[in-house]
Design a protein around this motif. Sequence first.
Motif, PDB file in Angstrom:
ATOM      1  N   PRO A 136      52.893  30.619  35.320  1.00 42.87           N
ATOM      2  CA  PRO A 136      53.090  31.380  34.071  1.00 42.87           C
ATOM      3  C   PRO A 136      53.053  30.513  32.824  1.00 42.87           C
ATOM      4  CG  PRO A 136      55.120  31.317  35.398  1.00 42.87           C
ATOM      5  CD  PRO A 136      54.022  30.731  36.238  1.00 42.87           C
ATOM      6  N   ARG A 137      53.446  29.239  32.923  1.00 41.40           N
ATOM      7  CA  ARG A 137      53.445  28.368  31.738  1.00 41.40           C
ATOM      8  C   ARG A 137      52.025  28.078  31.283  1.00 41.40           C
ATOM      9  NH1 ARG A 137      56.465  23.528  34.354  1.00 41.40           N
ATOM     10  NH2 ARG A 137      54.931  24.152  35.921  1.00 41.40           N
ATOM     11  N   ILE A 138      51.100  28.027  32.240  1.00 35.36           N
ATOM     12  CA  ILE A 138      49.690  27.798  31.884  1.00 35.36           C
ATOM     13  C   ILE A 138      49.082  29.086  31.326  1.00 35.36           C
ATOM     14  CG2 ILE A 138      47.409  27.173  32.834  1.00 35.36           C
ATOM     15  CD1 ILE A 138      48.791  24.901  34.103  1.00 35.36           C
ATOM     16  N   ARG A 139      49.435  30.197  31.956  1.00 37.65           N
ATOM     17  CA  ARG A 139      48.924  31.485  31.445  1.00 37.65           C
ATOM     18  C   ARG A 139      49.328  31.696  29.990  1.00 37.65           C
ATOM     19  NH1 ARG A 139      51.029  33.792  36.271  1.00 37.65           N
ATOM     20  NH2 ARG A 139      52.618  34.914  35.096  1.00 37.65           N
ATOM     21  N   GLU A 140      50.569  31.318  29.681  1.00 35.93           N
ATOM     22  CA  GLU A 140      51.073  31.542  28.323  1.00 35.93           C
ATOM     23  C   GLU A 140      50.274  30.788  27.259  1.00 35.93           C
ATOM     24  OE1 GLU A 140      55.233  30.537  28.124  1.00 35.93           O
ATOM     25  OE2 GLU A 140      55.684  32.202  29.486  1.00 35.93           O
ATOM     26  N   LEU A 141      49.658  29.685  27.650  1.00 30.21           N
ATOM     27  CA  LEU A 141      48.890  28.903  26.676  1.00 30.21           C
ATOM     28  C   LEU A 141      47.515  29.510  26.402  1.00 30.21           C
ATOM     29  CD1 LEU A 141      49.671  25.287  27.985  1.00 30.21           C
ATOM     30  CD2 LEU A 141      50.587  26.374  25.927  1.00 30.21           C
ATOM     31  N   MET A 142      47.111  30.480  27.233  1.00 31.80           N
ATOM     32  CA  MET A 142      45.746  31.015  27.121  1.00 31.80           C
ATOM     33  C   MET A 142      45.685  32.155  26.109  1.00 31.80           C
ATOM     34  SD  MET A 142      44.800  31.088  31.150  1.00 31.80           S
ATOM     35  CE  MET A 142      44.491  29.574  32.047  1.00 31.80           C
ATOM     36  N   ASN A 143      44.630  32.145  25.292  1.00 32.15           N
ATOM     37  CA  ASN A 143      44.430  33.232  24.332  1.00 32.15           C
ATOM     38  C   ASN A 143      43.660  34.385  24.955  1.00 32.15           C
ATOM     39  OD1 ASN A 143      44.284  30.467  22.757  1.00 32.15           O
ATOM     40  ND2 ASN A 143      45.175  31.969  21.399  1.00 32.15           N
ATOM     41  N   VAL A 144      42.767  34.054  25.896  1.00 27.80           N
ATOM     42  CA  VAL A 144      42.004  35.098  26.599  1.00 27.80           C
ATOM     43  C   VAL A 144      41.919  34.716  28.072  1.00 27.80           C
ATOM     44  CG1 VAL A 144      39.728  36.161  26.888  1.00 27.80           C
ATOM     45  CG2 VAL A 144      40.570  35.738  24.611  1.00 27.80           C
ATOM     46  N   LYS A 145      42.139  35.700  28.954  1.00 27.42           N
ATOM     47  CA  LYS A 145      42.081  35.412  30.403  1.00 27.42           C
ATOM     48  C   LYS A 145      40.994  36.285  31.050  1.00 27.42           C
ATOM     49  CE  LYS A 145      46.690  35.998  30.831  1.00 27.42           C
ATOM     50  NZ  LYS A 145      47.121  35.981  29.432  1.00 27.42           N
ATOM     51  N   LEU A 146      40.048  35.621  31.718  1.00 36.31           N
ATOM     52  CA  LEU A 146      38.947  36.327  32.379  1.00 36.31           C
ATOM     53  C   LEU A 146      39.036  36.094  33.886  1.00 36.31           C
ATOM     54  CD1 LEU A 146      35.999  35.022  30.121  1.00 36.31           C
ATOM     55  CD2 LEU A 146      37.464  37.003  29.733  1.00 36.31           C
ATOM     56  N   PHE A 147      38.760  37.132  34.662  1.00 36.95           N
ATOM     57  CA  PHE A 147      38.729  36.969  36.119  1.00 36.95           C
ATOM     58  C   PHE A 147      37.332  37.360  36.601  1.00 36.95           C
ATOM     59  CE2 PHE A 147      39.279  37.919  40.552  1.00 36.95           C
ATOM     60  CZ  PHE A 147      40.290  37.062  40.991  1.00 36.95           C
ATOM     61  N   VAL A 148      36.669  36.450  37.278  1.00 41.08           N
ATOM     62  CA  VAL A 148      35.326  36.724  37.800  1.00 41.08           C
ATOM     63  C   VAL A 148      35.495  37.329  39.199  1.00 41.08           C
ATOM     64  CG1 VAL A 148      33.055  35.764  38.299  1.00 41.08           C
ATOM     65  CG2 VAL A 148      34.451  34.755  36.496  1.00 41.08           C
ATOM     66  N   ASP A 149      35.113  38.603  39.311  1.00 38.97           N
ATOM     67  CA  ASP A 149      35.407  39.371  40.533  1.00 38.97           C
ATOM     68  C   ASP A 149      34.117  39.592  41.325  1.00 38.97           C
ATOM     69  OD1 ASP A 149      36.890  40.793  42.306  1.00 38.97           O
ATOM     70  OD2 ASP A 149      37.017  42.602  41.096  1.00 38.97           O
ATOM     71  N   THR A 150      33.879  38.731  42.271  1.00 36.73           N
ATOM     72  CA  THR A 150      32.628  38.793  43.040  1.00 36.73           C
ATOM     73  C   THR A 150      32.976  39.110  44.495  1.00 36.73           C
ATOM     74  OG1 THR A 150      31.705  37.135  41.563  1.00 36.73           O
ATOM     75  CG2 THR A 150      30.569  37.434  43.639  1.00 36.73           C
ATOM     76  N   ASP A 151      32.173  39.978  45.136  1.00 32.69           N
ATOM     77  CA  ASP A 151      32.451  40.382  46.518  1.00 32.69           C
ATOM     78  C   ASP A 151      32.535  39.168  47.449  1.00 32.69           C
ATOM     79  OD1 ASP A 151      32.469  42.985  45.764  1.00 32.69           O
ATOM     80  OD2 ASP A 151      30.452  43.455  46.516  1.00 32.69           O
ATOM     81  N   ALA A 152      33.359  39.326  48.501  1.00 33.22           N
ATOM     82  CA  ALA A 152      33.612  38.210  49.421  1.00 33.22           C
ATOM     83  C   ALA A 152      32.327  37.722  50.099  1.00 33.22           C
ATOM     84  CB  ALA A 152      34.633  38.632  50.467  1.00 33.22           C
ATOM     85  N   ASP A 153      31.417  38.661  50.445  1.00 30.79           N
ATOM     86  CA  ASP A 153      30.200  38.208  51.146  1.00 30.79           C
ATOM     87  C   ASP A 153      29.309  37.390  50.208  1.00 30.79           C
ATOM     88  OD1 ASP A 153      29.595  40.466  49.654  1.00 30.79           O
ATOM     89  OD2 ASP A 153      28.159  41.290  51.097  1.00 30.79           O
ATOM     90  N   VAL A 154      29.275  37.767  48.949  1.00 32.86           N
ATOM     91  CA  VAL A 154      28.457  37.013  47.982  1.00 32.86           C
ATOM     92  C   VAL A 154      29.073  35.624  47.780  1.00 32.86           C
ATOM     93  CG1 VAL A 154      27.565  36.971  45.610  1.00 32.86           C
ATOM     94  CG2 VAL A 154      27.751  39.147  46.837  1.00 32.86           C
TER      95      VAL A 154
END
Length: 243
Positions: A136-154
Amino acid sequence: MESSSGKNSPEISSMENNSKQTFIIGVAGGSASGKTTVCDIITQQLQGQQIIVLSQESFYHGLSEQKLSRVHQYNFDHPDAFNTERLLSCLRSLKCGNEANIPNYDFKTHKNVSPERKVSPSDVIILEGILVFHDPRIRELMNVKLFVDTDADVRLAHRIYRDTVEKGRDITTVLEQYSKFVKPGYQDFIAPTKKYADIIIPWGRNNQVAIDLIVQHIKTKMGQHDICKFYSNLYVMQSTFQI
Ligand code: UZR
């Protein structure tokens, strides 16, 4: 400007630091999901800004001889595999406009090697890695958070290609490591951090529309960030010079 003691006054140095406060973008996602590609595209599209891309992989703990002798049993997909305290202190330093020394992790020897990478403060830092949203301490420093959601087989297909063709590993080891650590690590630690993302990018590599929208959003947020920086600098100047 110097004070009577001949040193910069604390107000002035805090103003200088403050004026460089960095905009931090976090990019998380499973192994081989396309995080690096997303970072590359964002970097290309944020022209005119000084950008540094940091990888959480630089912060892997180096392995002791004892752990090295059983490296195939070592779990690189666990949060404890990373030196998160060091990552935190580097990010805090850069966020405040100071330099930081980034460790240099060698994937071949699984050790930290010299020289470290000296990084100067910049307008934007992109921090990418499988578990950058875990603490959480690292998350707090972020201005924007992106999650790259790619299927497990790919992800698996990309991982096999990368580890065999690019890194010269044998397929059996890659598949064993996948089923023993990479897949459970994704389910136990990485997927649960998706909820912290501001934006989830489906299928990172091929989603130009999502990336265009994200870049636009980041530019808008950075504009707001600049206005906040301007007013906070004005406030520091007011208190320093009694305007
Ligand atoms: P990305 N990793 C290694 O294979 N060797 C190391 O010395 C350090 C890390 C792998 C790690 C993880 N996993 O899945 C991956 N294993 O690097 C994360 N097993 O990197 O996000 O680029 O795939």
